[in-house]
Design a protein around this motif. Structure first.
Motif, PDB file in Angstrom:
ATOM      1  N   ARG A 105       0.828  -1.205   0.000  1.00 26.94           N
ATOM      2  CA  ARG A 105       0.000   0.000   0.000  1.00 26.94           C
ATOM      3  C   ARG A 105       0.869   1.264   0.000  1.00 26.94           C
ATOM      4  NH1 ARG A 105      -5.318  -1.398   0.897  1.00 26.94           N
ATOM      5  NH2 ARG A 105      -5.660  -3.488   1.770  1.00 26.94           N
ATOM      6  N   GLU A 150       0.878   3.985  -2.940  1.00 29.09           N
ATOM      7  CA  GLU A 150       0.663   5.372  -2.524  1.00 29.09           C
ATOM      8  C   GLU A 150       1.741   6.278  -3.099  1.00 29.09           C
ATOM      9  OE1 GLU A 150       1.869   7.271   1.555  1.00 29.09           O
ATOM     10  OE2 GLU A 150      -0.052   6.261   1.821  1.00 29.09           O
ATOM     11  N   GLY A 210      -4.541   5.106  -4.984  1.00 34.93           N
ATOM     12  CA  GLY A 210      -5.322   4.776  -3.806  1.00 34.93           C
ATOM     13  C   GLY A 210      -6.074   3.476  -4.007  1.00 34.93           C
TER      14      GLY A 210
END
Length: 332
Positions: free
Chosen positions: A43, A47, A52
Motif C-alpha cells: 500500500r 501510494e 489509492g
C-alpha cells in the motif's frame, strides 16, 4: 448504417489495443495477506505512485497463491517481500516463460524511505535468468523474535547458537545469510533476548541493544513450541521448517513446530497475545510493534525480543510480458 457499423468496429479494435497495452481499467494487484508486512508495504508503494484503493483491485493473497494468479492471468501484478533470488519467482518463470520484474522510481523510493524503515537496494541484472537490467527496489531484514514469557535465557542462547552454527545444514538458499557477521542486522532499536546477547558476546560481537526482561523460567520450560512463519508459497514457511528441524535436532527436550501464518504482523500480534513462542518477521513491523505504531497503534507488543537476523527481505514486483505493463507509473 454501414458507417455506424464501421465506427463500432474501430472503437472495438481501439479497446482491444488499449487492453493489450496495459490499459482498459483497474489492474488486479496482489498486495499480500491482510495483517502482513507485505500488505503494508504494498500500500505504501502504490501510494508513492499516487494510487489509492479505488485505483486498483486488491488481492490479499500470499505470494504462492498470487504467483498462481499471475500465471493464469487473473492477477496482473504481484508484490512480494522475498529472499533473493526467490524460488517462487523462478518457478513462475519456468511455468510462463515471460516474467517481468518492475522497478521503483527514484521518487517512489524517496517516498518509501521517508515514510518507513525500508532502504534502497539494487537487484543486479542476471539475478534471474529473465532479468536483463538492474532493478531498483527497497529492502528490509527478516528476523526472529521470541516471546519473553515462554523462551527462557538458556533456550534463547541455544536458538541463536543453532541459527549460526548449524546454518550449513539448512538446505534453503537463504540459510547462507545466517552468519555471525550478519547476526545483528535488523536489531537496531529492538530489545534483545538476554540468551541471544550472551551467545553473540561470547563470539566477540558488541551488542548495544537494550536487554529484554524475561518472565520465562527454565525450570518450568514446556516441551512444545510454535514458530510462526508465513504462507507456503513464500520464503518464511520452508525456511522456518528447516530451522525448526535443526533446533529439534540440536536442542534437547524441545519440539518446535512451524506453522503457516499471514507472516510478520500476525506473528507479532500472536506473540503479544501469548499464543506463539517464536515468530519470523520483517524488522520494520517489529519496530512498529514495539512503539505501538501502524497496525499496533494502541496495542504495542511488550513481550517480544530479538533473537537473530535471518536474511535480507527484498521487495520484488512481478508481472508478465503479456500484460504490457512497463511500470507502476502506467497504472495511473
Amino acid at each position: 448504417m454501414r458507417k455506424i457499423g464501421s465506427i463500432v468496429l474501430v472503437l472495438a479494435a481501439l479497446m482491444l489495443t488499449l487492453s493489450a497495452c496495459g490499459g482498459g481499467g483497474k489492474k488486479n494487484i496482489a498486495i499480500g495477506p491482510a495483517a502482513s508486512e507485505t500488505n503494508n508495504v504494498s500500500r505504501l508503494i502504490l501510494e508513492a505512485y499516487g494510487l489509492g484503493e479505488g485505483d486498483y483491485k486488491a488481492f490479499q493473497e500470499g505470494f504462492g497463491d498470487a504467483a498462481d494468479g499471475v500465471q493464469d492471468g487473473n492477477i496482473d501484478i504481484s508484490i512480494g517481500i522475498l529472499g533473493l533470488p526467490a524460488a517462487s519467482i523462478e518457478s513462475l518463470q519456468a511455468s510462463t516463460g515471460d516474467v517481468k520484474m518492475l522497478g521503483l522510481s527514484d521518487k517512489a523510493i524517496e517516498h518509501i524511505e521517508k515514510n518507513s524503515e525500508y532502504k534502497r537496494l539494487t537487484i543486479p541484472k542476471g539475478t534471474y535468468d529473465f532479468q536483463t537490467e538492474d532493478i531498483e527496489t527497497v529492502t528490509a531484514y527478516a528476523i526472529l523474535m521470541a516471546n519473553v514469557d515462554t523462551i527462557d535465557e538458556e533456550l534463547g542462547y541455544e536458538l541463536a547458537k543453532s541459527m549460526i552454527e548449524n546454518a550449513g545444514e539448512n538446505t534453503h538458499a537463504q540459510a547462507k545469510q545466517m552468519t555471525l557477521e550478519n547476526a545483528l542486522r535488523g536489531a537496531e532499536g529492538l530489545p534483545i533476548h538476554p540468551g541471544a546477547k550472551r551467545y553473540y558476546e561470547e563470539q566477540g560481537l558488541t551488542v548495544p541493544n537494550e536487554v529484554a526482561t524475561l518472565t520465562a523460567d527454565a525450570s518450568k520450560r514446556k516441551s512444545e513450541f510454535i514458530l510462526g512463519t508465513g504462507s507456503q508459497g513464500g520464503t518464511y514457511y520452508p525456511l522456518g521448517g528447516e530451522m525448526a528441524n535443526l533446533w529439534n535436532k540440536y536442542i534437547d527436550g524441545v519440539n518446535i513446530t512451524n506453522t503457516e501464518t499471514g507472516a510478520s504482523v500476525e506473528n507479532l500480534a500472536t506473540i503479544r497475545d501469548g499464543k506463539m513462542d517464536l515468530g519470523m518477521t520483517v524488522h520494520v513491523p517489529a519496530l512498529q510493534a514495539l512503539r505501538g505504531e501502524g497496525d499496533f497503534n494502541g496495542s504495542e507488543v511488550k513481550n517480544a525480543a530479538f533473537i537473530g537476523h535471518i536474511y535480507p527481505e527484498v521487495v520484488q514486483i512481478v508481472t508478465r510480458e503479456k500484460t504490457k505493463i512497463k511500470s507502476l507509473d502506467s497504472l495511473k
